[in-house]
Motif scaffolding. Sequence first.
Motif, PDB file in Angstrom:
ATOM      1  N   TYR A   3     -15.702   2.409  14.420  1.00  0.00           N
ATOM      2  CA  TYR A   3     -16.417   3.016  15.541  1.00  0.00           C
ATOM      3  C   TYR A   3     -17.882   2.601  15.460  1.00  0.00           C
ATOM      4  CZ  TYR A   3     -12.213   5.650  14.716  1.00  0.00           C
ATOM      5  OH  TYR A   3     -10.920   5.991  14.448  1.00  0.00           O
ATOM      6  N   GLN A   4     -18.151   1.376  15.872  1.00  0.00           N
ATOM      7  CA  GLN A   4     -19.476   0.794  15.707  1.00  0.00           C
ATOM      8  C   GLN A   4     -20.404   1.199  16.851  1.00  0.00           C
ATOM      9  OE1 GLN A   4     -20.618  -0.933  13.188  1.00  0.00           O
ATOM     10  NE2 GLN A   4     -18.720  -1.083  12.029  1.00  0.00           N
ATOM     11  N   HIS A   5     -21.587   1.657  16.488  1.00  0.00           N
ATOM     12  CA  HIS A   5     -22.638   1.957  17.461  1.00  0.00           C
ATOM     13  C   HIS A   5     -23.942   1.468  16.848  1.00  0.00           C
ATOM     14  CE1 HIS A   5     -20.164   4.743  19.965  1.00  0.00           C
ATOM     15  NE2 HIS A   5     -19.537   4.899  18.827  1.00  0.00           N
ATOM     16  N   THR A   6     -24.556   0.516  17.451  1.00  0.00           N
ATOM     17  CA  THR A   6     -25.785  -0.011  16.876  1.00  0.00           C
ATOM     18  C   THR A   6     -26.905   0.997  17.056  1.00  0.00           C
ATOM     19  OG1 THR A   6     -26.395  -1.088  18.954  1.00  0.00           O
ATOM     20  CG2 THR A   6     -25.107  -2.372  17.380  1.00  0.00           C
ATOM     21  N   PRO A   7     -27.867   1.050  16.116  1.00  0.00           N
ATOM     22  CA  PRO A   7     -28.954   2.018  16.201  1.00  0.00           C
ATOM     23  C   PRO A   7     -29.739   1.936  17.508  1.00  0.00           C
ATOM     24  CG  PRO A   7     -28.879   1.051  14.014  1.00  0.00           C
ATOM     25  CD  PRO A   7     -27.910   0.282  14.861  1.00  0.00           C
ATOM     26  N   THR A   8     -29.872   0.736  18.093  1.00  0.00           N
ATOM     27  CA  THR A   8     -30.661   0.624  19.310  1.00  0.00           C
ATOM     28  C   THR A   8     -30.037   1.400  20.461  1.00  0.00           C
ATOM     29  OG1 THR A   8     -29.496  -1.443  19.796  1.00  0.00           O
ATOM     30  CG2 THR A   8     -31.623  -1.620  18.702  1.00  0.00           C
ATOM     31  N   GLU A   9     -28.734   1.614  20.407  1.00  0.00           N
ATOM     32  CA  GLU A   9     -28.083   2.386  21.449  1.00  0.00           C
ATOM     33  C   GLU A   9     -28.514   3.848  21.413  1.00  0.00           C
ATOM     34  OE1 GLU A   9     -24.071   1.109  20.144  1.00  0.00           O
ATOM     35  OE2 GLU A   9     -23.686   1.002  22.289  1.00  0.00           O
ATOM     36  N   MET A  10     -29.024   4.280  20.261  1.00  0.00           N
ATOM     37  CA  MET A  10     -29.285   5.695  20.070  1.00  0.00           C
ATOM     38  C   MET A  10     -30.758   6.059  20.147  1.00  0.00           C
ATOM     39  SD  MET A  10     -26.608   6.217  16.989  1.00  0.00           S
ATOM     40  CE  MET A  10     -27.068   4.651  16.273  1.00  0.00           C
ATOM     41  N   SER A  11     -31.618   5.103  20.331  1.00  0.00           N
ATOM     42  CA  SER A  11     -33.044   5.390  20.332  1.00  0.00           C
ATOM     43  C   SER A  11     -33.384   6.346  21.463  1.00  0.00           C
ATOM     44  CB  SER A  11     -33.846   4.089  20.492  1.00  0.00           C
ATOM     45  OG  SER A  11     -35.226   4.363  20.402  1.00  0.00           O
ATOM     46  N   GLY A  12     -33.921   7.502  21.093  1.00  0.00           N
ATOM     47  CA  GLY A  12     -34.339   8.471  22.093  1.00  0.00           C
ATOM     48  C   GLY A  12     -33.213   9.301  22.669  1.00  0.00           C
ATOM     49  N   GLU A  13     -32.021   9.256  22.090  1.00  0.00           N
ATOM     50  CA  GLU A  13     -30.902  10.042  22.605  1.00  0.00           C
ATOM     51  C   GLU A  13     -31.230  11.529  22.494  1.00  0.00           C
ATOM     52  OE1 GLU A  13     -26.040  10.003  22.399  1.00  0.00           O
ATOM     53  OE2 GLU A  13     -27.210   8.914  20.897  1.00  0.00           O
ATOM     54  N   GLN A  14     -30.854  12.294  23.525  1.00  0.00           N
ATOM     55  CA  GLN A  14     -31.156  13.719  23.582  1.00  0.00           C
ATOM     56  C   GLN A  14     -29.855  14.494  23.758  1.00  0.00           C
ATOM     57  OE1 GLN A  14     -33.956  14.160  26.800  1.00  0.00           O
ATOM     58  NE2 GLN A  14     -35.572  13.029  25.737  1.00  0.00           N
ATOM     59  N   VAL A  15     -29.625  15.435  22.848  1.00  0.00           N
ATOM     60  CA  VAL A  15     -28.377  16.183  22.875  1.00  0.00           C
ATOM     61  C   VAL A  15     -28.629  17.652  22.573  1.00  0.00           C
ATOM     62  CG1 VAL A  15     -26.945  14.211  22.209  1.00  0.00           C
ATOM     63  CG2 VAL A  15     -27.948  15.665  20.430  1.00  0.00           C
ATOM     64  N   VAL A 108     -19.174   9.614  17.984  1.00  0.00           N
ATOM     65  CA  VAL A 108     -19.605   9.162  16.660  1.00  0.00           C
ATOM     66  C   VAL A 108     -20.625   8.045  16.787  1.00  0.00           C
ATOM     67  CG1 VAL A 108     -18.855   8.136  14.484  1.00  0.00           C
ATOM     68  CG2 VAL A 108     -17.399   9.815  15.632  1.00  0.00           C
ATOM     69  N   ARG A 109     -21.698   8.149  16.019  1.00  0.00           N
ATOM     70  CA  ARG A 109     -22.720   7.108  15.932  1.00  0.00           C
ATOM     71  C   ARG A 109     -22.742   6.619  14.480  1.00  0.00           C
ATOM     72  NH1 ARG A 109     -21.719   8.374  20.405  1.00  0.00           N
ATOM     73  NH2 ARG A 109     -23.158   9.118  22.022  1.00  0.00           N
ATOM     74  N   THR A 110     -22.082   5.495  14.218  1.00  0.00           N
ATOM     75  CA  THR A 110     -22.043   4.977  12.855  1.00  0.00           C
ATOM     76  C   THR A 110     -23.316   4.197  12.538  1.00  0.00           C
ATOM     77  OG1 THR A 110     -20.847   3.034  13.656  1.00  0.00           O
ATOM     78  CG2 THR A 110     -19.529   4.846  12.766  1.00  0.00           C
ATOM     79  N   ASN A 111     -23.480   3.889  11.253  1.00  0.00           N
ATOM     80  CA  ASN A 111     -24.675   3.165  10.775  1.00  0.00           C
ATOM     81  C   ASN A 111     -25.967   3.891  11.137  1.00  0.00           C
ATOM     82  OD1 ASN A 111     -23.138   0.888   9.751  1.00  0.00           O
ATOM     83  ND2 ASN A 111     -22.777   0.363  11.893  1.00  0.00           N
ATOM     84  N   PHE A 112     -25.893   5.213  11.183  1.00  0.00           N
ATOM     85  CA  PHE A 112     -27.079   6.015  11.474  1.00  0.00           C
ATOM     86  C   PHE A 112     -27.302   6.952  10.292  1.00  0.00           C
ATOM     87  CE2 PHE A 112     -29.937   9.058  13.247  1.00  0.00           C
ATOM     88  CZ  PHE A 112     -30.536   8.478  14.353  1.00  0.00           C
ATOM     89  N   GLU A 113     -28.068   6.476   9.330  1.00  0.00           N
ATOM     90  CA  GLU A 113     -28.394   7.279   8.152  1.00  0.00           C
ATOM     91  C   GLU A 113     -29.684   8.040   8.397  1.00  0.00           C
ATOM     92  OE1 GLU A 113     -29.148   6.891   3.318  1.00  0.00           O
ATOM     93  OE2 GLU A 113     -28.603   5.113   4.501  1.00  0.00           O
ATOM     94  N   VAL A 114     -29.585   9.351   8.456  1.00  0.00           N
ATOM     95  CA  VAL A 114     -30.745  10.184   8.765  1.00  0.00           C
ATOM     96  C   VAL A 114     -31.632  10.300   7.531  1.00  0.00           C
ATOM     97  CG1 VAL A 114     -31.515  12.436   9.577  1.00  0.00           C
ATOM     98  CG2 VAL A 114     -29.373  11.483  10.434  1.00  0.00           C
ATOM     99  N   LYS A 115     -32.925   9.999   7.720  1.00  0.00           N
ATOM    100  CA  LYS A 115     -33.867  10.134   6.603  1.00  0.00           C
ATOM    101  C   LYS A 115     -34.762  11.350   6.757  1.00  0.00           C
ATOM    102  CE  LYS A 115     -37.818   7.424   8.282  1.00  0.00           C
ATOM    103  NZ  LYS A 115     -38.757   6.322   7.974  1.00  0.00           N
ATOM    104  N   SER A 116     -34.886  11.864   8.009  1.00  0.00           N
ATOM    105  CA  SER A 116     -35.741  13.029   8.207  1.00  0.00           C
ATOM    106  C   SER A 116     -35.298  13.828   9.422  1.00  0.00           C
ATOM    107  CB  SER A 116     -37.211  12.622   8.375  1.00  0.00           C
ATOM    108  OG  SER A 116     -37.404  11.919   9.596  1.00  0.00           O
TER     109      SER A 116
END
Length: 525
Positions: A3-15, A108-116
């Motif tokens: 379930y691949q989702h590149t990080p650029t797809e998620m920039s600024g996503e609001q949920v 699911v947003r894969t390859n998204f490791e939250v640091k903060s």
Amino acid sequence: MSYQHTPTEMSGEQVQVAIIGTGFSGLCMAIKLLEAGITNFVLLEKKDQIGGTWRDNTYPGCACDVQSHLYSYSFEGNPEWSKVFSGWKEIQDYTLGCAEKYGLNKYVRTNFEVKSAVFDETQGVWTLTSVDGHQVKTQTFVMGTGPLHVPAIPNLPGLDSFKGEVFHSAEWNHDFNMKGKKVASIGTGGSAIQYVPEIAPEVDQLYVYQRTPAWVLPRNERAYTGVEKWMFRNVPGARKMYRSMLYWMNESRLLPILHPKMANLLSKLAKLHIRKYIKDPELREKLTPNYTIGCKRILISNRYLPTFNRSNVELVTDGIQSIGEDHIVTRDGKKREVDAIILGTGFHADPRNYMKNFTIQGKDGMKLLDAWKEGAEAYFGITVKGFPNMFQLVGPNTGLGHNSVIFMIESQVHYVIECLKKMKAKNAQTLEVKPDVQAGFNEWVQAGLKNTVWSSGCASWYLQDDGKNFTIWPGSTWSYRLKTRNVPDQSFYWKALSELPSKATAQASDQLSVSDQTAPLAATK
């Protein structure tokens, strides 16, 4: 399936809701959000496939020590479990199947490791930032990462100088051919007890380095028959009745834990188990613990103890003094040449260790690890004072030593859903547990842990260095469920957006609008 989702797809996503982790906790949270009519959420996964423990741990013999029919969702029974205690692959396939069935993959947003994760008090919104700088903004933030996912690497003198193969059990190197090799296994916990019997027949020589012996009980290991599976599939209530039997059987194991005198009876059974397989008195003594059973994790296996009767297996109980390029030296001066070192040394259980690279900042700039500098605490292990709209699954003092943690997860997920429903009903932008409520609850927890086997004096990953138990729930799982069925209004601060602190409107465009944040709540059943 990936379930691949590149990080650029998620920039600024609001949920409305962001869930970190896609193991049993995260997936359960997502399924119940959908059931409640909440669809504006994401599941953030640091790796390239969903899953947690059973995606990462793939070592030989890896299996759950809770029965499969109980170590699964109550609302998603599986009549096809192959055996009483299923292996990692079957459990991982179950989680993948649940994600597919409930349509979770698109969230699911894969390859998204939250640091903060940083909370904005003026808007009641969390901003989650990944290691590569991309962000998700959310009203509600749920940590479903679980406590046992960061491998603990021991600080052994010279380990870095070793020229052979080195890997942790949770990062098993399946490309390494052990046939004919001399292998050292360091640690004798829940992972080692499973892989040691598997690799012993393969290697030329196996050295098992033990610091503290574990109490080992028999394991009712067997495959389910075709008749049993047919009944689970076709006889109304059969599977649920069987699951209920397993639950209450496991729940009864709490009695010797809460009452150390009863634990002595259980230790006699464990000693008989050792005597059954180990005839050498000296070896038997080395494998027999001197602490109260249950103080440390009880292990179950029929194969571990017999492994030490093999001529190519040696139990080493002298501490490790140093490691060289091709050998290990113990404190008695003995040198053992090895080709590989396997670290069966468990995980960082204390969140002050496994969360040290993950910054969570709540109100007034308070960081979670600073709030927990004296030890991790939460209200029912779910909410923390000073961190509004943040929920943790399998948080402080909700771990178990006797039953299925899935039962606890479902209780916690129900509690979070009830919180979200109340926020909608109250038109509240934020929810925050009151400090005195959290303090009173944790005083009750610590009082409940006194005079149990966990406070009998042994060193355990359940405990902090100062002896405080930050891990275990001090009672039955059914009592926890009863206490988390409802969300008491008086235990929390409920604030509408208009009640939050104000700030310059120049920054308003960078925040979620009120309608963006609260509209999804209207769909809540």
